[in-house]
Design an enzyme around this catalytic site. Structure first.
Site, PDB file in Angstrom:
ATOM      1  N   SER A 145       0.840  -1.195   0.000  1.00 15.34           N
ATOM      2  CA  SER A 145       0.000   0.000   0.000  1.00 15.34           C
ATOM      3  C   SER A 145       0.871   1.239   0.000  1.00 15.34           C
ATOM      4  CB  SER A 145      -0.901   0.024   1.232  1.00 15.34           C
ATOM      5  OG  SER A 145      -1.599   1.255   1.323  1.00 15.34           O
ATOM      6  N   TYR A 158      -2.498   0.120  10.003  1.00 14.74           N
ATOM      7  CA  TYR A 158      -2.509  -0.368   8.621  1.00 14.74           C
ATOM      8  C   TYR A 158      -1.208  -0.008   7.910  1.00 14.74           C
ATOM      9  CZ  TYR A 158      -3.903  -0.714   3.699  1.00 14.74           C
ATOM     10  OH  TYR A 158      -3.962  -1.011   2.358  1.00 14.74           O
TER      11      TYR A 158
END
Length: 267
Positions: A145, A158
């Site tokens: 990501s 995250y």
């Protein structure tokens, strides 16, 4: 259309979103694709769609937080198809609003790391013995990501988990390269999917479009095309790489959008 002909690929988290895009492109290039996730009805729908498009796919249940289900996925795949060539570690908990450091509970932190870091690690660990048996090794593609590229106002757990995926990619590539096993990571930018489009607010889309180099946000096929390349024999000299597929968002200074608004190139 045969870049992955006769290869067997597992794409985790392929019952929705980016995973579907990857799986469909793999199948269109000749791979036998294992669709896996917790939602059988959605998984079977992906299998049926791939079959309608002339490809071959098979659904297998998998819970990325359950090590036994991961082990069974790999064992059953090899029993059915005789081998494994490709693993795409796509399954994750996309907790983009998990919060600041002082807001996170230990349970929230552990939950995100369990799916996004621990699950990717364990799927990789399970794949390695099967990939080692192949004369030509195999390819592991981790889906990371852009959240891992730097600090942000939220998404702390995250982002930290995905930063771990970046380093796991490099460690795997180094440790198993001599076994002809390659490992690379794809970092998506903003990817709008049929499942999330209704929940992505227009202001967020506008922020991304103002900061990227192209005139649109991403779609699952953008990630799928890069994964096809990294899974294919075209990339046999590419390993240990972390590739941004983000419309160029992370390749410029952070003030570009503001200067564009001023119609200026500098202060």
């Amino acid at each position: 259309m045969n870049r992955l002909k006769d290869k067997v690929a597992i794409v985790t988290g392929s019952t929705s979103g980016i995973g579907i895009g990857i799986a469909r492109l793999f199948a269109s290039e000749g791979a036998k694709v294992v669709i896996c996730g917790r939602r059988e009805a959605k998984g079977q729908a992906v299998v049926d769609r791939i079959a309608e498009e002339g490809g071959e796919a098979w659904y297998h249940f998998m819970d990325i937080t359950d090590t036994e289900s991961i082990e069974k996925l790999f064992a059953d795949t090899v029993e059915k198809f005789g081998k494994l060539d490709i693993l795409v570690n796509n399954a994750a908990n996309v907790a983009l609003k998990d919060g600041r450091v002082d807001e996170l509970t230990i349970e929230m932190w552990d939950g995100i790391f369990e799916s996004d870091m621990r699950g990717t690690f364990y799927a990789t660990k399970c794949a390695l013995p099967y990939l080692k048996k192949n004369e030509n090794g195999g390819s592991i593609v981790n889906i990371g990501s852009m959240a891992s590229c730097g600090g942000d106002l939220g998404s702390t757990a995250y982002a930290c988990a995905k930063a771990g995926v970046d380093l796991l990619t490099q460690a795997t590539a180094l440790q198993y390269g001599k076994d002809n096993i390659r490992c690379n990571c794809v970092r998506p930018g903003l990817i709008v999917t049929p499942e999330n489009e209704a929940y992505v607010p227009q202001p967020l889309k506008d922020i991304f479009v103002s900061n990227i180099m192209v005139n649109r946000y991403g779609c699952p096929e953008d990630i799928g095309h890069m994964c096809v390349y990294l899974a294919s024999d075209e990339s046999t000299y590419v390993t240990g790489q972390i590739v941004n597929v983000d419309g160029g968002m992370n390749s410029h200074v952070p003030t570009v959008a503001q200067f564009r608004e001023l119609n200026s190139r500098t202060w």
